[in-house]
Design an enzyme around this catalytic site. Structure first.
Site, PDB file in Angstrom:
ATOM      1  N   SER A 169       2.247   7.927  -4.760  1.00 52.23           N
ATOM      2  CA  SER A 169       3.183   7.639  -3.675  1.00 52.23           C
ATOM      3  C   SER A 169       4.491   7.140  -4.288  1.00 52.23           C
ATOM      4  CB  SER A 169       2.550   6.613  -2.722  1.00 52.23           C
ATOM      5  OG  SER A 169       3.438   6.221  -1.713  1.00 52.23           O
ATOM      6  N   HIS A 196       2.876  11.358  -1.430  1.00 48.68           N
ATOM      7  CA  HIS A 196       3.472  10.918  -0.171  1.00 48.68           C
ATOM      8  C   HIS A 196       4.986  11.108  -0.266  1.00 48.68           C
ATOM      9  CE1 HIS A 196      -0.066   7.831   0.309  1.00 48.68           C
ATOM     10  NE2 HIS A 196      -0.459   9.090   0.424  1.00 48.68           N
ATOM     11  N   ASP A 292      -4.371   4.369   0.033  1.00 48.96           N
ATOM     12  CA  ASP A 292      -4.809   5.759   0.137  1.00 48.96           C
ATOM     13  C   ASP A 292      -5.388   6.179  -1.211  1.00 48.96           C
ATOM     14  OD1 ASP A 292      -5.233   8.301   1.126  1.00 48.96           O
ATOM     15  OD2 ASP A 292      -3.162   8.968   0.792  1.00 48.96           O
TER      16      ASP A 292
END
Length: 348
Positions: A169, A196, A292
């Protein structure tokens, strides 16, 4: 009682309307203080020296010194503010990805000039990303890698015995650039990546990674085959799932499950890899905010696979790797510069 200092923000944009809206949005958020605005890159550098902001929100397309020029000028300073790029997808997507590779921490998708009134809709996302950026650790951008040399003959490849899946991310474009540029052309396993990033940018990410990498990097399309020598990047806005049919593994794009906080989700990618490849999966969790990847890492470990995490020492944000490690799911950890050796140890 400890008094927490507000996060000091400098807004940089050549549009007076955008400066006004971004200032209003950020000033209304608890814990943020807009200490100034700048109309172009040179003005921004002067204001950085004068005001010492913690975070810069940075437009990229400006007259004179543009956003990339600002990032390059700030790169030599350890005390430089963290940068959140506020950019439009489409024509600016290549610039935005270049900015992330050059050290910007976060990216917020700005409406096009035809929809400037929608700037107010950025509020929650912009505030959250400014807060994330304020806690990020500055990392030197990777050295520009020489363009991979074209080979006169195709590399002979055996059928894959392992699959590598990667989740990241905040700080991910930098980390992926560094990692993939080190992988040799004969790396024996296919790779699937979940990053992400706002919708509209993954095609540009794939192109720029491909330019730095001896392997072929593709934005995922439904039905694309994963094979050694190929890196498949999940398309923003959709989950990447892997489907195996004997020796053939295919990429599948899907919006389900909708309940996930991120599309693509690292958990969804990892869980599908665990189902299709079992103990032959190597999951890699790199720099990023949040958790995540924890459920996906658990699925990989329960299937007998391996989970590697990036060490705090090289992370821009030590969130996702920390969550996996603290859950007791990491097989091993290493800083980014040691990750290739770790992969070689675990990939067949």
């Amino acid at each position: 009682m400890t008094v927490v200092s507000p996060i000091r923000v400098l807004v940089v944009d050549d549009s007076a309307f955008a400066r006004k809206v971004l200032r209003q949005v950020l000033s209304s958020a608890e814990g943020l203080e807009v200490v100034g605005v700048a109309r172009d890159g040179l003005d921004a550098l002067e204001k950085v020296a004068e005001l010492s902001p913690d975070v810069l929100t940075l437009d990229l397309v400006m007259p004179g010194l543009d956003g990339l020029g600002v990032l390059r000028a700030l790169a030599s300073s350890a005390a430089a503010p963290r940068v959140v790029v506020v950019s439009s997808a489409g024509e600016e997507s290549e610039l935005a990805v270049a900015a992330l590779q050059a050290g910007a921490v976060e990216l917020v998708n700005k409406p096009t000039a035809l929809a400037t009134e929608r700037l107010y809709e950025l509020g929650g996302e912009l505030v959250a990303k400014v807060r994330t950026a304020a806690g990020a650790v500055a990392r030197a951008p990777p050295e520009p890698a020489p363009s991979p040399e074209a080979t006169s003959a195709p590399v002979a490849r055996a059928a894959a015995k392992s699959l590598v899946v990667v989740g990241t991310s905040t700080g991910g474009p930098q980390a992926l650039t560094r990692l993939l540029s080190e992988l040799p052309v004969d790396f024996p396993a296919p790779l699937a990546l979940a990053l992400h990033i706002p919708t509209g940018y993954t095609e540009a990410v794939a192109r720029r990674l491909n330019a730095h990498c001896a392997l072929e990097v593709f934005e995922a399309v439904d039905g694309l085959e994963l094979r050694p020598g190929r890196v498949v990047l999940a398309r923003s806005g959709q989950h990447l799932k892997l489907e195996r049919h004997g020796p053939v593994t295919l990429a599948r794009l899907d919006r389900q499950p909708l309940r996930t906080a991120h599309h693509p989700s690292v958990d969804v990618l990892f869980e599908s890899a665990a189902r299709s490849w079992g103990s032959d999966v190597v999951g890699l969790v790199l720099t990023g905010m949040g958790d995540d990847g924890v459920a996906g890492a658990r699925a990989i470990r329960e299937a007998g696979g391996t989970v590697l995490t990036e060490s705090e020492s090289s992370c821009v944000v030590y969130g996702m790797p920390r969550a996996v490690k603290e859950a007791g799911l990491a097989t091993d950890s290493a800083p980014l510069e040691g990750m290739l050796a770790l992969l070689r140890r675990h990939v067949r």
